[in-house]
Design a protein around this motif. Structure first.
Motif, PDB file in Angstrom:
ATOM      1  N   VAL A  70       0.931  -1.209  -0.068  1.00 37.96           N
ATOM      2  CA  VAL A  70       0.047  -0.098  -0.036  1.00 37.96           C
ATOM      3  C   VAL A  70       0.856   1.325   0.049  1.00 37.96           C
ATOM      4  O   VAL A  70       0.570   2.268  -0.683  1.00 37.96           O
ATOM      5  N   GLN A  73       2.243   1.588  -3.328  1.00 38.20           N
ATOM      6  CA  GLN A  73       1.275   2.330  -4.437  1.00 38.20           C
ATOM      7  C   GLN A  73       0.842   3.697  -4.093  1.00 38.20           C
ATOM      8  O   GLN A  73       0.759   4.314  -5.090  1.00 38.20           O
ATOM      9  N   ASN A  74       1.027   3.963  -2.781  1.00 42.73           N
ATOM     10  CA  ASN A  74       1.002   5.502  -2.642  1.00 42.73           C
ATOM     11  C   ASN A  74       2.055   6.363  -2.925  1.00 42.73           C
ATOM     12  O   ASN A  74       1.720   7.508  -3.674  1.00 42.73           O
ATOM     13  N   ILE A  77       1.443   6.799  -6.858  1.00 46.70           N
ATOM     14  CA  ILE A  77       0.624   7.760  -7.113  1.00 46.70           C
ATOM     15  C   ILE A  77       1.012   9.251  -6.914  1.00 46.70           C
ATOM     16  O   ILE A  77       1.138  10.474  -7.829  1.00 46.70           O
ATOM     17  N   TRP A 197     -12.647  -1.928 -14.240  1.00 41.06           N
ATOM     18  CA  TRP A 197     -11.663  -2.302 -13.411  1.00 41.06           C
ATOM     19  C   TRP A 197     -10.290  -2.420 -14.078  1.00 41.06           C
ATOM     20  O   TRP A 197     -10.307  -3.276 -14.863  1.00 41.06           O
ATOM     21  N   GLN A 200      -5.106  -6.194 -13.014  1.00 37.90           N
ATOM     22  CA  GLN A 200      -3.941  -6.624 -12.018  1.00 37.90           C
ATOM     23  C   GLN A 200      -2.899  -7.255 -12.782  1.00 37.90           C
ATOM     24  O   GLN A 200      -2.970  -8.230 -13.501  1.00 37.90           O
ATOM     25  N   LYS A 205      -2.812  -6.849  -7.250  1.00 38.24           N
ATOM     26  CA  LYS A 205      -3.615  -5.575  -7.336  1.00 38.24           C
ATOM     27  C   LYS A 205      -2.789  -4.284  -7.084  1.00 38.24           C
ATOM     28  O   LYS A 205      -3.368  -3.220  -7.479  1.00 38.24           O
ATOM     29  N   TYR A 206      -1.823  -4.355  -6.467  1.00 42.45           N
ATOM     30  CA  TYR A 206      -0.943  -2.891  -6.169  1.00 42.45           C
ATOM     31  C   TYR A 206       0.163  -2.661  -7.263  1.00 42.45           C
ATOM     32  O   TYR A 206       0.625  -1.616  -7.354  1.00 42.45           O
ATOM     33  N   PRO A 209      -0.134   0.809 -10.610  1.00 43.88           N
ATOM     34  CA  PRO A 209       0.477   2.164 -10.344  1.00 43.88           C
ATOM     35  C   PRO A 209       1.823   2.080 -10.189  1.00 43.88           C
ATOM     36  O   PRO A 209       2.592   3.186 -10.648  1.00 43.88           O
ATOM     37  N   LEU A 272      -6.503   6.248  -9.738  1.00 48.54           N
ATOM     38  CA  LEU A 272      -7.152   6.266  -8.355  1.00 48.54           C
ATOM     39  C   LEU A 272      -8.713   5.762  -8.725  1.00 48.54           C
ATOM     40  O   LEU A 272      -9.199   4.906  -7.698  1.00 48.54           O
ATOM     41  N   ILE A 276      -7.610   1.309  -8.092  1.00 44.59           N
ATOM     42  CA  ILE A 276      -7.418   1.432  -6.632  1.00 44.59           C
ATOM     43  C   ILE A 276      -8.667   1.551  -5.912  1.00 44.59           C
ATOM     44  O   ILE A 276      -9.051   0.670  -5.313  1.00 44.59           O
ATOM     45  N   ASN A 277      -9.396   2.843  -6.088  1.00 45.87           N
ATOM     46  CA  ASN A 277     -10.699   3.028  -5.275  1.00 45.87           C
ATOM     47  C   ASN A 277     -11.963   2.289  -5.834  1.00 45.87           C
ATOM     48  O   ASN A 277     -12.929   2.074  -5.098  1.00 45.87           O
TER      49      ASN A 277
END
Length: 368
Positions: A70, A73-74, A77, A197, A200, A205-206, A209, A272, A276-277
């Motif tokens: 996570v 991933q952040n 972004i 979506w 992946q 899934k991460y 990005p 995003l 992700i969301n």
């Protein structure tokens, strides 16, 4: 009457360009000094071991495989948004509209997912989302660029105001598409079908990005340093008059650069919303459009240096929150620690750009 005439104790002057090794040595020393100051404050105010607190900060961001993914991933972004703003900043076009450009990119993706999710094949839908997000972000960057190029308006105010228009547009469509009616939110879009979506990579899934951010970093470095357009951006940033003198069309460079900047912000919005969301809100950017300004500036517009600055910002943001839980401290204490470290990091840029020279001997007082 007595007049005291003497030279100042010190004076500040601008440095010549420092070698990158010395510049990063100063930044490293600033981080070390910040940790020492935070350690002293921690011991005085809480009695806790500062080493334990720093360990908790790191574990808060990377303490488990999921936290690590996570956080990465952040970081990706934030890095992508920083890269998007960098061409404009290097041109001395102060694009403070990253938030709005991201939101518009996300809105374009959400519109495709909601309106076309059951009408077109999945691959076509994703292609439409990509085009829609990049176009929406680019248009949102183009509008203030046109006003700047044609009428020399203030780009800082223009791009900032565009953020609020984007927020209200997103708020309008959230009410229009809200599920269930009256909830004030959209919820997970196409939760049953996963239409729109983003895929992946290798079943992770991460990862998408991260791959996009790495590719964008390499491409942006090449673009800024080895392309004709990157050279034109640098010349315009140094002096618009010089750029015009050597035959560069400044208005064209401004418009083209902001199209690129806005499109990359739109790409961040796509990731995003679609990756992700899987929904859109007015706060989906979480202020990263503004945080990216600091990331880009601290890295001196160097795409590879932005990897480190993005890592540092995310580490502090995600890790400091774990302090309150682990040590039973007020959340404000974590914010204080983060603020002190960032203050030292930002402040050290003064010593990279300027030097302080002290007088060799005290001046003599004269009596008149």
């Amino acid at each position: 009457m007595n007049n005291k005439n003497h030279e100042p104790l010190f004076h500040v002057s601008k440095r010549d360009a420092l070698p990158w090794q010395k510049a990063w040595a100063i930044r490293g020393a600033a981080i070390l000094a910040a940790l020492i100051v935070c350690g002293v404050i921690t011991m005085i105010t809480t009695g806790d071991n500062p080493i334990s607190i720093y360990k908790t900060i790191f574990q808060g961001a990377f303490g488990s495989p999921r936290k690590s993914w996570v956080s990465c991933q952040n970081i990706s972004i934030l890095l992508l948004i920083s890269l998007a703003l960098t061409p404009a900043f290097k041109m001395r076009f102060w694009n403070i509209g990253g938030e709005g450009q991201i939101l518009m990119g996300g809105l374009g993706a959400a519109a495709c997912m909601i309106c076309l999710g059951d009408k077109v094949p999945g691959a076509v839908l994703i292609c439409l989302m990509v085009v829609s997000s990049l176009t929406a972000g680019a248009v949102w960057g183009l509008i203030p660029a046109l006003f700047k190029a044609k009428w020399n308006t203030n780009e800082t105010l223009a791009t900032l105001m565009m953020n609020y228009i984007a927020i209200q547009l997103v708020a309008y469509y959230i009410i229009k598409w809200e599920v269930p009616k009256g909830s004030g939110k959209i919820g997970i879009i196409n939760q049953n079908t996963n239409a729109g979506w983003l895929p992946q990579l290798f079943g992770m899934k991460y990862l998408l990005p991260i791959v996009v951010a790495v590719a964008a970093t390499v491409l942006m470095y090449i673009y800024l340093n080895y392309s004709k357009q990157g050279y034109e951006i640098s010349v315009v940033g140094e002096s618009e008059n010089t750029a015009r003198y050597v035959g560069i069309k400044v208005e064209t460079v401004i418009i083209r650069t902001m199209l690129i900047s806005g499109a990359l912000c739109g790409l961040a919005g796509l990731l995003l919303v679609g990756g992700i969301n899987h929904t859109i809100t007015t706060t989906i950017t979480d202020g990263q459009g503004f945080t990216a300004v600091m990331v880009s500036w601290l890295a001196k517009f160097n795409p590879f240096a932005m990897i480190f600055t993005s890592f540092l910002i995310i580490l502090l943001g995600r890790g400091a929150g774990g302090i309150s839980t682990a040590f039973g401290l007020n959340q404000s204490f974590a914010d204080i620690i983060t603020g002190i470290i960032l203050f030292f990091i930002i402040g050290c840029e003064f010593f990279i750009t300027y030097k302080i020279s002290f007088r060799k001997k005290a001046g003599k007082e004269e009596t008149v």
